[in-house]
Design an enzyme around this catalytic site. Sequence first.
Site, short mmCIF file in Angstrom:
data_model
loop_
_atom_site.label_atom_id
_atom_site.label_comp_id
_atom_site.label_asym_id
_atom_site.label_seq_id
_atom_site.Cartn_x
_atom_site.Cartn_y
_atom_site.Cartn_z
N ASP A 141 9.01 -19.72 -54.82
CA ASP A 141 9.53 -18.41 -54.43
C ASP A 141 10.84 -18.66 -54.10
O ASP A 141 11.46 -19.76 -53.91
CB ASP A 141 8.94 -17.30 -53.64
CG ASP A 141 8.59 -17.95 -52.05
OD1 ASP A 141 9.26 -18.95 -51.86
OD2 ASP A 141 8.05 -17.26 -51.30
N HIS A 142 11.72 -17.51 -53.56
CA HIS A 142 13.00 -17.86 -53.13
C HIS A 142 13.33 -18.83 -51.94
O HIS A 142 14.17 -19.20 -51.70
CB HIS A 142 13.50 -16.43 -52.83
CG HIS A 142 12.65 -15.62 -51.86
ND1 HIS A 142 11.71 -15.00 -52.44
CD2 HIS A 142 12.64 -15.35 -50.46
CE1 HIS A 142 10.80 -14.24 -51.37
NE2 HIS A 142 11.39 -14.74 -50.31
N CYS A 185 6.56 -22.40 -51.61
CA CYS A 185 7.05 -21.41 -50.69
C CYS A 185 7.35 -21.49 -49.41
O CYS A 185 7.65 -22.77 -49.10
CB CYS A 185 5.88 -20.10 -50.65
SG CYS A 185 4.43 -20.38 -50.11
N GLY A 186 7.65 -20.40 -48.77
CA GLY A 186 8.27 -20.85 -47.25
C GLY A 186 7.17 -21.76 -46.59
O GLY A 186 7.75 -22.81 -45.97
N THR A 187 5.78 -21.52 -46.40
CA THR A 187 4.88 -22.26 -45.84
C THR A 187 4.05 -23.12 -46.72
O THR A 187 3.22 -23.90 -46.05
CB THR A 187 3.85 -21.40 -45.02
OG1 THR A 187 3.47 -20.30 -45.78
CG2 THR A 187 4.82 -20.51 -43.71
N ILE A 222 1.39 -21.58 -47.84
CA ILE A 222 0.28 -20.82 -47.69
C ILE A 222 0.03 -19.81 -48.67
O ILE A 222 -1.34 -19.60 -49.17
CB ILE A 222 0.00 -20.57 -46.20
CG1 ILE A 222 0.03 -21.75 -45.34
CG2 ILE A 222 -1.29 -19.60 -45.96
CD1 ILE A 222 0.09 -21.24 -43.62
N GLY A 223 0.89 -18.98 -48.76
CA GLY A 223 0.72 -17.82 -49.88
C GLY A 223 0.50 -18.34 -51.14
O GLY A 223 -0.44 -17.74 -51.83
N MET A 224 1.22 -19.31 -51.47
CA MET A 224 0.95 -19.95 -53.04
C MET A 224 -0.53 -20.81 -52.89
O MET A 224 -1.06 -20.42 -54.06
CB MET A 224 1.92 -21.10 -52.98
CG MET A 224 3.23 -20.81 -53.48
SD MET A 224 3.46 -19.84 -55.02
CE MET A 224 5.12 -19.78 -55.10
N HIS A 248 -10.55 -37.38 -53.72
CA HIS A 248 -11.83 -36.82 -53.63
C HIS A 248 -11.86 -35.72 -54.07
O HIS A 248 -13.28 -34.95 -54.51
CB HIS A 248 -12.06 -36.77 -52.01
CG HIS A 248 -12.16 -38.15 -51.39
ND1 HIS A 248 -12.60 -38.31 -50.20
CD2 HIS A 248 -12.20 -39.34 -51.93
CE1 HIS A 248 -12.81 -39.58 -49.88
NE2 HIS A 248 -12.70 -40.28 -50.90
N ARG A 297 -19.48 -40.00 -56.57
CA ARG A 297 -20.26 -38.95 -55.72
C ARG A 297 -19.37 -37.59 -55.45
O ARG A 297 -19.91 -36.42 -55.30
CB ARG A 297 -20.57 -39.44 -54.34
CG ARG A 297 -19.29 -39.71 -53.48
CD ARG A 297 -19.95 -40.52 -52.18
NE ARG A 297 -18.90 -40.60 -51.17
CZ ARG A 297 -17.63 -41.57 -51.53
NH1 ARG A 297 -17.74 -42.23 -52.48
NH2 ARG A 297 -16.98 -41.70 -50.50
N HIS A 298 -18.00 -37.73 -55.80
CA HIS A 298 -16.99 -36.70 -55.49
C HIS A 298 -17.27 -35.76 -56.57
O HIS A 298 -16.83 -34.55 -56.50
CB HIS A 298 -15.80 -36.93 -55.42
CG HIS A 298 -15.75 -38.09 -54.15
ND1 HIS A 298 -15.60 -37.54 -52.92
CD2 HIS A 298 -15.48 -39.30 -54.17
CE1 HIS A 298 -15.65 -38.85 -52.08
NE2 HIS A 298 -15.37 -39.62 -52.98
C1 RB5 Z 1 8.69 -15.42 -48.18
O1 RB5 Z 1 9.37 -14.75 -46.95
C2 RB5 Z 1 7.44 -16.04 -47.61
O2 RB5 Z 1 6.59 -15.00 -46.94
C3 RB5 Z 1 6.86 -17.08 -48.57
O3 RB5 Z 1 7.77 -17.78 -48.99
C4 RB5 Z 1 5.82 -17.79 -48.18
O4 RB5 Z 1 5.78 -18.49 -46.92
C5 RB5 Z 1 4.32 -16.90 -48.13
O5 RB5 Z 1 3.37 -17.69 -47.63
#
Ligand code: RB5
Length: 144
Positions: A7-8, A63-65, A67-69, A96, A130-131
């Site tokens: 993302d951006h 993405c930023g973290t 996590i969202g991806m 694994h 096993r995995h």
């Molecule tokens: C975008 O601002 C941010 O929310 C996104 O990049 C990401 O970190 C979401 O998990």
Amino acid sequence: MIAIGCDHAGCEMKKYIIDTLSEKGFEFVDMGCDGSPCDYPVIAEAVCKEVLSNNCEKGILICGTGIGMSIAANKIKGIRAALCSDSFSTKFTRLHNDTNVMCMGARTLGIGLGAELAEIFLTTDFEGGRHQRRIDMITQLENK
Ligand code: RB5
């Protein structure tokens, strides 16, 4: 061929990974975005489709973290996505978990570490044995 998308928040890291790993012989298909604000689930779906259709061997999502991806990618049947931020986890998620997509946070990792982790992910083979039984159990969860 490797599918990559961001993302951006992740464009600088994505460009760095493409540039440095292309020099080492990896080939990428860039599924966006180009830097304009975008919604990460759209990019996650585009990259995962490339992997599931076997157009690409693996996927990288930024993405930023990260996590969202990773949440979005793991909703897609057949995708095993790992949020990667250290070399040990990155290596062992391939050994694994046979993960087919890696996710990284551009706001939590430097671009150099991102490229190093991407190389580990792309060059480490699944151990099998096993995995595989455990991967099969994950696949069964998808079908419940
Ligand atoms: C975008 O601002 C941010 O929310 C996104 O990049 C990401 O970190 C979401 O998990």
